[in-house]
Design a protein around this motif. Structure first.
Motif, short mmCIF file in Angstrom:
data_model
loop_
_atom_site.label_atom_id
_atom_site.label_comp_id
_atom_site.label_asym_id
_atom_site.label_seq_id
_atom_site.Cartn_x
_atom_site.Cartn_y
_atom_site.Cartn_z
N MET A 168 0.86 -1.19 0.00
CA MET A 168 0.00 0.00 0.00
C MET A 168 0.89 1.23 0.00
O MET A 168 1.94 1.25 0.64
N ILE A 170 0.53 5.51 0.39
CA ILE A 170 -0.30 6.68 0.68
C ILE A 170 0.59 7.92 0.55
O ILE A 170 1.57 8.07 1.29
N ASP A 172 1.04 11.99 0.60
CA ASP A 172 0.56 13.28 1.10
C ASP A 172 1.55 14.32 0.59
O ASP A 172 2.70 14.35 1.01
N THR A 203 -9.50 12.81 -2.64
CA THR A 203 -9.47 11.41 -3.06
C THR A 203 -9.42 11.21 -4.57
O THR A 203 -9.25 10.07 -5.02
N ASN A 204 -9.58 12.27 -5.34
CA ASN A 204 -9.70 12.05 -6.79
C ASN A 204 -8.87 13.03 -7.62
O ASN A 204 -9.28 13.43 -8.72
N ARG A 208 -3.18 11.42 -9.63
CA ARG A 208 -3.09 10.05 -9.11
C ARG A 208 -2.91 9.04 -10.25
O ARG A 208 -2.20 8.04 -10.11
N LYS A 212 -0.10 6.06 -10.37
CA LYS A 212 -0.53 4.67 -10.44
C LYS A 212 0.01 3.99 -11.70
O LYS A 212 0.50 2.86 -11.65
N ASP A 223 -2.61 -1.09 -3.38
CA ASP A 223 -3.46 0.03 -3.01
C ASP A 223 -2.65 1.33 -3.05
O ASP A 223 -1.52 1.38 -2.54
N SER A 225 -3.11 5.73 -2.69
CA SER A 225 -3.91 6.92 -2.41
C SER A 225 -3.02 8.15 -2.51
O SER A 225 -1.82 8.09 -2.21
N PHE A 226 -3.64 9.26 -2.92
CA PHE A 226 -2.89 10.50 -3.10
C PHE A 226 -3.75 11.69 -2.70
O PHE A 226 -4.89 11.82 -3.15
N THR A 227 -3.22 12.54 -1.83
CA THR A 227 -3.92 13.77 -1.42
C THR A 227 -2.96 14.95 -1.50
O THR A 227 -1.89 14.93 -0.87
#
Length: 339
Positions: A168, A170, A172, A203-204, A208, A212, A223, A225-227
């Protein structure tokens, strides 16, 4: 290609166009001979880019594809997203080397349409111009320059992805306001930005898709995620990557993996401690540091870049250097502006 390449900057009135001109001023192998802007045609480039006053004797011209192909060896497209796909077909049928700084060709056309919500007028397969992952750019005549957020995020995780260790990721990321472009917005308005941190598109965010695309190509599905956030700084992106691995790794393991992966990448530095934005500001370097959380199989990786240099114009020059057979570091081998 001749010893000194004549270069066109198409869409030269924005931040990335100005940064291209600043960086190319002292390039040993490239000479900027054309800077286009429909809105500012006839005006000196220094009317917009004050830092170039007395250093670059050029006036903006209207875009003319025939003139670019006849007079130039290389072209940088610094146009808005959705515009490059109108320009590229007019230029591609020539010997011109092209680096596109927009998002138009970074993703497959179907993915682009889904992410950006506009129809793609010129679908074609184009190399993603992150040289640390795609050294094959040296064989190309047309390259898609990555986004600024994806550059910092992808470089922070690529070595672990390459080893198939990611379970995973994540991300930031915090960017200076120049990432929003030269035109003022409510977000960049000083009273809204000063002494503030503004998360957005939690979230979108469209970038991203680039992260990916590149990381899963290296290490398969996991998994992700990107913020993003905007912070009250002019330049720079600091990415904190929480990378959860499939097995326990020591600090020595991680250091060995990163140093081996980037051993032939002149602009990536794996450092001890926490990287600083000031260390890379104004430069094409990416500094990476990390700490291992052995309780959770988590590696916290910090990457820092200048969003206008390694995140845009400097990386575009790095790509063009490779495409033209110049030294990869030519014209962009300079230290950050610390402090």
């Amino acid at each position: 290609m001749k010893d000194k390449a004549n270069v066109a900057i198409i869409g030269a009135s924005g931040y990335t166009g100005g940064e291209l001109m600043r960086l190319l001023l002292n390039h040993p192998d490239m000479n900027v001979t054309m800077a286009t802007s429909r809105r500012l045609a006839g005006e000196s480039v220094s009317t917009v880019h004050k830092n170039l006053d007395g250093l670059m004797d050029l006036k903006f011209t209207d875009f003319d594809a025939s003139a670019v192909k006849e007079q130039c060896d290389a072209a940088f497209l610094a146009v808005p997203h959705g515009t490059a796909m109108d320009v590229v077909p007019e230029l591609i049928d020539s010997d011109l080397k092209i680096v596109d700084l927009s998002a138009d060709y970074r993703l497959p056309a179907d993915v682009f349409e889904q992410v950006y919500g506009i129809a793609h007028k010129d679908p074609r397969d184009v190399i993603f111009g992150l040289p640390e992952l795609h050294p094959e750019v040296k064989n190309e005549k047309f390259v898609a320059n990555p986004g600024c957020y994806p550059t910092g995020a992808t470089l922070s995780a690529a070595p672990l992805a390459h080893e198939g260790l990611l379970d995973m990721a994540i991300f930031d990321s915090k960017s200076g306001v120049t990432g929003a472009g030269i035109n003022p917005t409510p977000v960049s308005h000083y009273p809204n930005m000063a002494e503030n941190v503004q998360p957005y598109k939690l979230t979108n965010h469209r970038h991203r898709a680039e992260v990916k695309q590149e990381l899963t190509a290296l290490g398969g599905e996991f998994d992700l995620s990107f913020t993003p956030h905007v912070v009250p700084a002019i330049r720079g992106i600091l990415t904190t990557a929480h990378l959860f691995t499939r097995q326990s790794l020591s600090a020595e393991d991680v250091k060995n993996i990163y140093e081996k992966f980037y051993e032939n990448s002149p602009f990536v530095r794996v450092i001890d401690g926490i990287p600083s934005l000031g260390s890379v500001r104004g430069s094409n370097f990416c500094h990476i540091g990390f700490e291992v959380d052995e309780h959770n199989n988590r590696i916290v990786v910090i990457s820092v870049i200048d969003n206008l240099v390694k995140g845009a114009s400097g990386q575009a020059i790095q790509n063009m250097n490779l495409m033209c057979g110049f030294e990869e570091t030519a014209g962009i081998w300079n230290a950050g502006l610390a402090p």
